[in-house]
Every structure is written in structure tokens, then in C-alpha cells.
Design an enzyme around this catalytic site. Structure first.
Site, PDB file in Angstrom:
ATOM      1  CE1 TYR A   1      -7.347   2.728  11.294  1.00  0.00           C
ATOM      2  CE2 TYR A   1      -9.033   4.429  11.155  1.00  0.00           C
ATOM      3  CZ  TYR A   1      -7.855   3.878  10.705  1.00  0.00           C
ATOM      4  OH  TYR A   1      -7.169   4.473   9.672  1.00  0.00           O
TER       5      TYR A   1
ATOM      6  N   GLY B   1       0.778  -1.227   0.000  1.00  0.00           N
ATOM      7  CA  GLY B   1       0.000   0.000   0.000  1.00  0.00           C
ATOM      8  C   GLY B   1       0.808   1.274   0.000  1.00  0.00           C
ATOM      9  CG  LEU B   2       0.837   5.811   2.125  1.00  0.00           C
ATOM     10  CD1 LEU B   2       0.823   6.620   0.837  1.00  0.00           C
ATOM     11  CD2 LEU B   2       0.042   6.523   3.218  1.00  0.00           C
ATOM     12  N   GLY B   3       2.842   2.640   2.251  1.00  0.00           N
ATOM     13  CA  GLY B   3       4.235   2.539   2.666  1.00  0.00           C
ATOM     14  C   GLY B   3       5.134   2.056   1.554  1.00  0.00           C
TER      15      GLY B   3
END
Length: 285
Positions: free
Chosen positions: A177, A24-26
Site C-alpha cells: 500500500y 466514503g470520501l469520494g
């Protein structure tokens, strides 16, 4: 087209640790930073995926294979070991990106679960792990000044109940969350108030809404914003020279925004800070 490494006058290479960098983003951020010439330290909890990501980055951008650091952030001893491995790997760390986390539901479940240390799982992974990692690496970041800590948080934030910090009562994954993300932002602001901005800045952001990551697609089934949107917003906090000295802020994508009001309540923030120091067993800064 594969991005090439920048040319021109030589500048010191910046070293960046990205947690949760195998997906994903990482992963996208690690690729972009490596393509730009940064020394990227990759973190993940799966050795095989870490090795594949390192190989892909080296092959795609013609750079040395990034260092890989394997740790499960659901265990505080592994967070401490991760910090020790970072210190053994490099004598400079210019940016820490606390990106790793778990969502409100699957694949980590909708019922209450606990970490190895007995803490509510979402609070442990989304907040306590990055909190402890930031404190453990703070001396290295300060020695590398000017340095940055970037917390990948969320617009989903919910007031923290100090009488039930670990949500032992009625449990809801979404509430857990949202509370963990508010804790991440609030403690980021508190750390920013304790460290000179000329040494280390600390900022948090909501990168984008429901990007098409594995976590989002498995739980929600669809995306809203693109991964590129989230990458642009996060990359800006990591690299933009105009943000040098900017600290203690919260951003919604590319714009500065207001976090939940509790993040600005100094008494609540101080209590959260003290409780978290106790939970991770770390001295104050």
C-alpha cells in the site's frame, strides 16, 4: 439542513470526475460539489451502488441526476473504457479526482494478489489505474484549461524497490500500500513537470488519517480523523482559486508537506515513469 445551489451571477459550470464516488470520501466530495453547482461524474465498480448514489445526490441537492460510469480499476482495459466513456459523456473536464483505491488489508486481503493484467493488486488499483486514467484524459483536461488533477494519496509512503516493483518476494500488504501511494505521488510530480501549470495542475494529498470509511473500519476497527476533515482538505485542492497554477505539490491535510524523499529523486522518478508507461502500454506525454 440540505445545502442549496449557489445563487448570484452565472459562472461556467465546472465538470468534475470523482473515482470511487459511491462510498466514503469520494461520495462525500461528490455530494458537496453537486450541492455547489458542479457537474459531477460518478465512478464506481458496482452498478447498483452507483445508481443509488446518483439518485441520492439528485434528491438531496435538487440537481440533475449525475452521470454514472462503471468500471473495475483492477483491469486496465476497463480503465481505458472508462476514459472513452468520459470523453463520450462530456466535451469538458475541469477536474479529475483520482480517489478510488484499496487499503493495506481487508476486504482486499493481506496476502499478495494480482490484477487482471497480472500486476500486484495494490500497485495496480492505487497507482496504475489513476496513472493511466490521467494520461487518457489529459487531452480533454488540457482542452478544458485551466484544469486540475488531484491524487488522493497517503502519508503512508515507502521507498520503491525497482528490482521488485511488483513485490514478488516477501509480501506485506502495508508495504504494498505504502509503495503504491509513493508511486502515485511521484508520478503526479513527474506529470506536473511535463504539463504547463496554466493548462493542468497535478497535486497529491494525504486527506486525513484513518477516516471512518468502510475500508478503514473493516481493517482497523476505529477512526482517528473525521470524514469532514478529509473532505475539507480534498475539496480545497479541487476548488480553491488560490491554488490556481500551483502544481507538483504534496499536502498533508490542509498544509503543504514533504513527501518521501524518493519522490524528489529525479532519476528514480524518471525510471518509475518509464516503467509505468510500459506497464500500462501508453505513449509518453
Amino acid at each position: 439542513m440540505t445545502p442549496s445551489r449557489p445563487t448570484g451571477p452565472s459562472t461556467p459550470t465546472r465538470t468534475v470526475l470523482v473515482t470511487g464516488s459511491t462510498d466514503g470520501l469520494g461520495r462525500a466530495l461528490a455530494h458537496r460539489l453537486a450541492a455547489e453547482g458542479a457537474t459531477v461524474l460518478l465512478h464506481g465498480r458496482d452498478r447498483g451502488r452507483l445508481d443509488r448514489t446518483a439518485g441520492e445526490i439528485a434528491d438531496a441537492h435538487g440537481v440533475d441526476r449525475p452521470a454514472t460510469l462503471c468500471a473495475d480499476l483492477a483491469e486496465l482495459d476497463q480503465v481505458r473504457a472508462l476514459a472513452a466513456e468520459v470523453r463520450a459523456t462530456t466535451d469538458r473536464l475541469h477536474v479529475l479526482v483520482n480517489n478510488a483505491g484499496i487499503g493495506a488489508g481487508e476486504p482486499d486481503g493481506r496476502t499478495r494478489r494480482t490484477s487482471v493484467d497480472g500486476h500486484e493488486l495494490r500497485f495496480a488499483v492505487n497507482h496504475l489505474a489513476g496513472f493511466l486514467l490521467s494520461l487518457e484524459l489529459l487531452p480533454l483536461l488540457r482542452a478544458s484549461a485551466p484544469a486540475r488533477i488531484v491524487n488522493v494519496a497517503s502519508a503512508g509512503q515507502e521507498e520503491i524497490d525497482f528490482d521488485d516493483l511488483m513485490l514478488t518476494g516477501d509480501y506485506d500488504g502495508t508495504s504494498a500500500y505504502c509503495r503504491s501511494k509513493l508511486a502515485q505521488i511521484a508520478c503526479g510530480m513527474e506529470l506536473a513537470a511535463r504539463v504547463p501549470a496554466g493548462e493542468v495542475t497535478v497535486n497529491s494529498l494525504h486527506p486525513s488519517t484513518y477516516m471512518p470509511t468502510k475500508m478503514v473500519l473493516q481493517e482497523i476497527g476505529h477512526s482517528i480523523d473525521s470524514l469532514e476533515d478529509g473532505l475539507a482538505a480534498t475539496h480545497r485542492l479541487v476548488t480553491d482559486p488560490e491554488l490556481a497554477g500551483t502544481t507538483g505539490r504534496y499536502y498533508d491535510r490542509l498544509r503543504e508537506a514533504r513527501a518521501h524523499r524518493q519522490a524528489y529523486d529525479l532519476r528514480a522518478r524518471a525510471e518509475l515513469w518509464a516503467r509505468c508507461l510500459e506497464l500500462v502500454g501508453h505513449a509518453d506525454v
